[in-house]
Design a protein around this motif. Structure first.
Motif, PDB file in Angstrom:
ATOM      1  N   ARG A  69       0.838  -1.202   0.000  1.00  0.00           N
ATOM      2  CA  ARG A  69       0.000   0.000   0.000  1.00  0.00           C
ATOM      3  C   ARG A  69       0.868   1.245   0.000  1.00  0.00           C
ATOM      4  NH1 ARG A  69      -2.979   0.771   5.110  1.00  0.00           N
ATOM      5  NH2 ARG A  69      -1.657   2.608   5.391  1.00  0.00           N
ATOM      6  N   ARG A  70       2.043   1.181   0.571  1.00  0.00           N
ATOM      7  CA  ARG A  70       2.971   2.313   0.559  1.00  0.00           C
ATOM      8  C   ARG A  70       3.282   2.709  -0.891  1.00  0.00           C
ATOM      9  NH1 ARG A  70       6.224   5.075   4.641  1.00  0.00           N
ATOM     10  NH2 ARG A  70       7.651   6.398   3.473  1.00  0.00           N
ATOM     11  N   ASP A  72       1.266   2.332  -3.437  1.00  0.00           N
ATOM     12  CA  ASP A  72       0.057   3.008  -3.916  1.00  0.00           C
ATOM     13  C   ASP A  72       0.007   4.449  -3.415  1.00  0.00           C
ATOM     14  OD1 ASP A  72      -1.706   1.272  -5.558  1.00  0.00           O
ATOM     15  OD2 ASP A  72      -1.589  -0.053  -3.836  1.00  0.00           O
ATOM     16  N   GLU A  73       0.405   4.649  -2.179  1.00  0.00           N
ATOM     17  CA  GLU A  73       0.419   6.010  -1.628  1.00  0.00           C
ATOM     18  C   GLU A  73       1.405   6.888  -2.392  1.00  0.00           C
ATOM     19  OE1 GLU A  73       1.338   5.565   2.490  1.00  0.00           O
ATOM     20  OE2 GLU A  73      -0.353   4.223   2.870  1.00  0.00           O
ATOM     21  N   ASP A  74       2.600   6.362  -2.653  1.00  0.00           N
ATOM     22  CA  ASP A  74       3.597   7.132  -3.389  1.00  0.00           C
ATOM     23  C   ASP A  74       3.132   7.398  -4.827  1.00  0.00           C
ATOM     24  OD1 ASP A  74       5.222   7.201  -1.159  1.00  0.00           O
ATOM     25  OD2 ASP A  74       6.449   5.494  -1.789  1.00  0.00           O
ATOM     26  N   VAL A  99      -5.504   4.076   1.085  1.00  0.00           N
ATOM     27  CA  VAL A  99      -4.367   4.684   0.385  1.00  0.00           C
ATOM     28  C   VAL A  99      -4.338   6.195   0.635  1.00  0.00           C
ATOM     29  CG1 VAL A  99      -3.398   5.194  -1.897  1.00  0.00           C
ATOM     30  CG2 VAL A  99      -4.260   2.894  -1.389  1.00  0.00           C
ATOM     31  N   GLY A 102      -3.433   6.940   4.274  1.00  0.00           N
ATOM     32  CA  GLY A 102      -2.025   6.613   4.509  1.00  0.00           C
ATOM     33  C   GLY A 102      -1.108   7.705   3.979  1.00  0.00           C
ATOM     34  N   LEU A 103      -1.436   8.235   2.791  1.00  0.00           N
ATOM     35  CA  LEU A 103      -0.632   9.327   2.245  1.00  0.00           C
ATOM     36  C   LEU A 103      -0.827  10.608   3.047  1.00  0.00           C
ATOM     37  CD1 LEU A 103       1.291  10.422   0.097  1.00  0.00           C
ATOM     38  CD2 LEU A 103      -0.714  10.878  -1.345  1.00  0.00           C
TER      39      LEU A 103
END
Length: 271
Positions: A69-70, A72-74, A99, A102-103
């Motif tokens: 998921r990190r 996807d956030e980036d 997502v 998290g971002l």
């Protein structure tokens, strides 16, 4: 085909409408097309809408190796910055809402407002025995879906997910054919998402520093544990408000697009 580059991956997107930028982040099993009911309900009349495919979905490139998921956030950060839309209004559904949040915990400056519908962030309520008891039927169904997918039974797994986890009994046959095909096509991508050990966790301390307006929404027909997740997020976010979609479940932008667009537009205008 419109694309932006993010960490070696090409992300497909479509832009329509005029006004302030609004980025739509889809959940698991689907791609940007799942937002079409909301776009046709005329969210594009108020915003320059960007609907994109997360990596491994639709027209975007797959993630090499185990996805996270990190990543996807980036990707979302790269999309917002690459299109010159920062800060943007951003709306996410389900895993897409995870997502977005998290971002936001890491890069709040990218957002003008956040709309998040039922993020499955079970990690934030993992210490509550009552919520875990509510979760048990869903997790039993998820385990059955995972068993199908590990055997390569993507069709039966997708149907089970729609009817027992996401949308309710009988909903599979009510979905348009292209949406059913999208669920089956992205089954293995969802399996990959579930293999990320951090898929359901969130940095609540980081999120508490996000001061942009946030609308957290749920549906009256969704399992009760989603409300518990939203309660925890409401406690964490200093600018959070709650919205409930009567008669809707996990995907109100599909089942109740007029109601969804009205609530989204009203929230952003007030924010």
């Amino acid at each position: 085909m419109a694309q932006v580059r993010a960490d070696g991956v090409n992300l497909f997107y479509e832009r329509t409408g005029t006004g302030d930028p609004l980025v739509l982040v889809h959940g698991s099993w689907t791609d940007h097309r799942v937002w079409q009911p909301a776009i046709h309900a005329d969210v594009k009349a108020s915003f320059a809408v960007v609907a994109y495919d997360r990596r491994g979905h639709g027209g975007s490139d797959p993630a090499p190796g185990q996805g996270t998921r990190r990543q996807d956030e980036d990707d979302l950060a790269a999309l917002i910055e690459g299109l010159g839309d920062a800060p943007a209004h951003v709306a996410g559904n389900s895993f897409g809402a995870s997502v977005v949040l998290g971002l936001a915990a890491r890069r709040p400056e990218l957002f003008r407002s956040i709309t998040a519908h039922e993020p499955p962030l079970v990690g934030v309520v993992a210490n509550d025995p009552a919520v875990l008891a509510q979760l048990q039927p869903t997790m039993t169904s998820v385990d059955a879906v995972l068993d199908h997918l590990r055997k390569g039974e993507d069709g039966p797994g997708a149907r089970l997910f729609v009817e027992e986890v996401a949308m309710g009994p009988g909903m599979w046959d009510k979905l348009p054919q292209d949406m059913r095909e999208a669920f089956v096509a992205h089954a293995q991508t969802w399996l990959d998402e579930q293999s990320d050990p951090q898929w359901a966790s969130l940095d609540l301390d980081g999120l508490s520093a996000c001061t942009v307006p946030v609308m957290l929404s749920g549906g009256t027909e969704s399992p009760g544990w989603f409300a518990a997740v939203l309660d925890r997020l409401t406690e964490t976010l200093p600018q959070a408000r709650r919205t409930t979609f009567d008669g809707a479940g996990h995907m109100p932008h599909v089942t109740h697009p007029q109601d969804y667009v009205a609530a989204l537009t009203r929230f952003i205008r007030e924010a």
